[in-house]
Design a protein around this motif. Structure first.
Motif, PDB file in Angstrom:
ATOM      1  N   SER A  79      24.448 -39.137  89.497  1.00  0.00           N
ATOM      2  CA  SER A  79      23.649 -39.643  88.060  1.00  0.00           C
ATOM      3  C   SER A  79      22.692 -39.905  88.237  1.00  0.00           C
ATOM      4  CB  SER A  79      24.568 -41.492  88.295  1.00  0.00           C
ATOM      5  OG  SER A  79      24.567 -42.060  89.313  1.00  0.00           O
ATOM      6  N   LEU A  93      21.603 -36.331  87.322  1.00  0.00           N
ATOM      7  CA  LEU A  93      21.340 -36.279  85.169  1.00  0.00           C
ATOM      8  C   LEU A  93      20.272 -37.161  84.845  1.00  0.00           C
ATOM      9  CD1 LEU A  93      22.949 -35.402  82.867  1.00  0.00           C
ATOM     10  CD2 LEU A  93      24.023 -37.708  82.569  1.00  0.00           C
ATOM     11  N   TRP A  94      20.158 -37.836  85.332  1.00  0.00           N
ATOM     12  CA  TRP A  94      18.699 -38.923  84.569  1.00  0.00           C
ATOM     13  C   TRP A  94      17.143 -37.769  85.090  1.00  0.00           C
ATOM     14  CZ3 TRP A  94      14.414 -40.530  86.118  1.00  0.00           C
ATOM     15  CH2 TRP A  94      13.013 -40.964  85.279  1.00  0.00           C
ATOM     16  N   TYR A  95      17.497 -37.751  86.100  1.00  0.00           N
ATOM     17  CA  TYR A  95      16.053 -36.302  86.326  1.00  0.00           C
ATOM     18  C   TYR A  95      16.250 -35.344  85.617  1.00  0.00           C
ATOM     19  CZ  TYR A  95      12.120 -34.601  89.348  1.00  0.00           C
ATOM     20  OH  TYR A  95      11.372 -33.689  89.683  1.00  0.00           O
ATOM     21  N   VAL A 145      16.950 -34.921  82.448  1.00  0.00           N
ATOM     22  CA  VAL A 145      17.223 -35.341  81.318  1.00  0.00           C
ATOM     23  C   VAL A 145      15.339 -35.619  80.833  1.00  0.00           C
ATOM     24  CG1 VAL A 145      17.046 -36.834  79.206  1.00  0.00           C
ATOM     25  CG2 VAL A 145      18.730 -36.181  81.237  1.00  0.00           C
ATOM     26  N   SER A 205      19.959 -42.535  81.127  1.00  0.00           N
ATOM     27  CA  SER A 205      19.999 -40.906  81.086  1.00  0.00           C
ATOM     28  C   SER A 205      20.191 -40.429  79.508  1.00  0.00           C
ATOM     29  CB  SER A 205      21.135 -39.916  81.974  1.00  0.00           C
ATOM     30  OG  SER A 205      20.676 -40.237  83.227  1.00  0.00           O
ATOM     31  N   THR A 215      17.164 -41.610  77.303  1.00  0.00           N
ATOM     32  CA  THR A 215      16.110 -41.379  77.698  1.00  0.00           C
ATOM     33  C   THR A 215      16.241 -40.112  76.790  1.00  0.00           C
ATOM     34  OG1 THR A 215      15.970 -42.034  80.477  1.00  0.00           O
ATOM     35  CG2 THR A 215      15.003 -39.920  78.919  1.00  0.00           C
TER      36      THR A 215
END
Length: 266
Positions: free
Chosen positions: A14, A17-19, A21, A247, A250
């Motif tokens: 996770s 994934l955020w990084y 995005v 995510s 963002t």
């Protein structure tokens, strides 16, 4: 089978994934900076800088110090979006440590210039988005300089676990202006209008965002670091769920900013 390894893998996935995005959104921001401000400089049309910035805060004829500070700030903002995105990729650290080291030196140096030039502009040209935002930006500059010094010190000492934490903190606060734009557009979209916002940037939401765009992402990072270092399976699972929601938020924020702010101004 224990749930702890699963929770650990979910947390890492996770976060990745955020990084991913965030980096895509930051590179889109960098492309916008280059297309708007870089094109003006390359074409000798510095009045293009005033397309977005209000009077007295863009290119000002005769104000050499202010214009140089603004140019430095814009250039470093562009470099930060590209350099920062590469610096935290683990594959680069593992397979090209020389690139990680030199890019890290560039990132820290540019972050310092970005913070000091931004603070100089705020103090000499006045508030762009209200007095509260100026105070928030001063806080942001202080944190950037502090975290940059700590990231540099721990890297020199080869204290890599501590260095990673300070580097993550620096990454978050140096991109606070990006978080500001995402937060504003997400709020406006959720409320179908600028609820809590005034033209003087002194509405309740303006005051909140003036500090939250720096402190809220930093607080979330601290939760992530704590969950990864000391949290059990439930804490890791909860943090992973939060990162999945973030995510999505963002990605939505980047799309809203691109469609509502960046593309119309090019």
């Amino acid at each position: 089978m224990s749930t702890a390894p699963k929770a650990e893998r979910l947390l890492r996935a996770s976060a990745a994934l955020w990084y991913a995005v965030a980096v895509a959104g930051l590179w889109a921001f960098g492309a916008y900076i280059a297309a708007l401000y870089g094109a003006g400089l390359a074409g000798g049309d510095l009045s293009r800088w005033n397309r977005v910035l209000p009077d007295g805060h863009g290119y000002v004829a005769g104000d050499m110090r202010g214009n140089l500070a603004l140019g430095a700030h814009l250039a470093t903002a562009f470099i930060v979006t590209l350099s920062g995105g590469l610096q935290l990729v683990p594959q680069i650290r593992a397979r090209a440590p020389w690139l990680h080291r030199w890019n890290g030196r560039l990132f820290v140096a540019v972050a310092v210039v970005a913070a000091t030039s931004g603070l100089f502009i705020a103090l000499t040209r006045g508030a762009v988005a209200g007095t509260y935002m100026t105070v928030g930006n001063a806080l942001n500059a202080a944190l950037v300089l502090t975290f940059a010094a700590q990231a540099w010190r721990t890297a020199r000492a080869r204290a890599f676990v501590s260095h990673r934490r300070w580097a993550l903190r620096l990454f978050v606060v140096i991109n606070a202006v990006w978080f500001y734009r995402l937060g504003m557009m997400l709020w406006f979209a959720a409320n179908q209008g600028p609820v809590g916002h005034t033209a003087a940037f002194d509405g309740p939401f303006d005051i909140f965002l003036a500090f939250a765009h720096v402190l809220l992402p930093l607080a979330i990072l601290e939760l992530y670091l704590a969950a990864g270092a000391r949290g059990g399976a439930r804490a890791k699972g909860a943090m992973a769920a939060l990162l999945l929601v973030l995510s999505l938020a963002t990605a939505m924020g980047v799309l809203l900013v691109a469609m509502g702010m960046w593309l119309p101004r090019l």
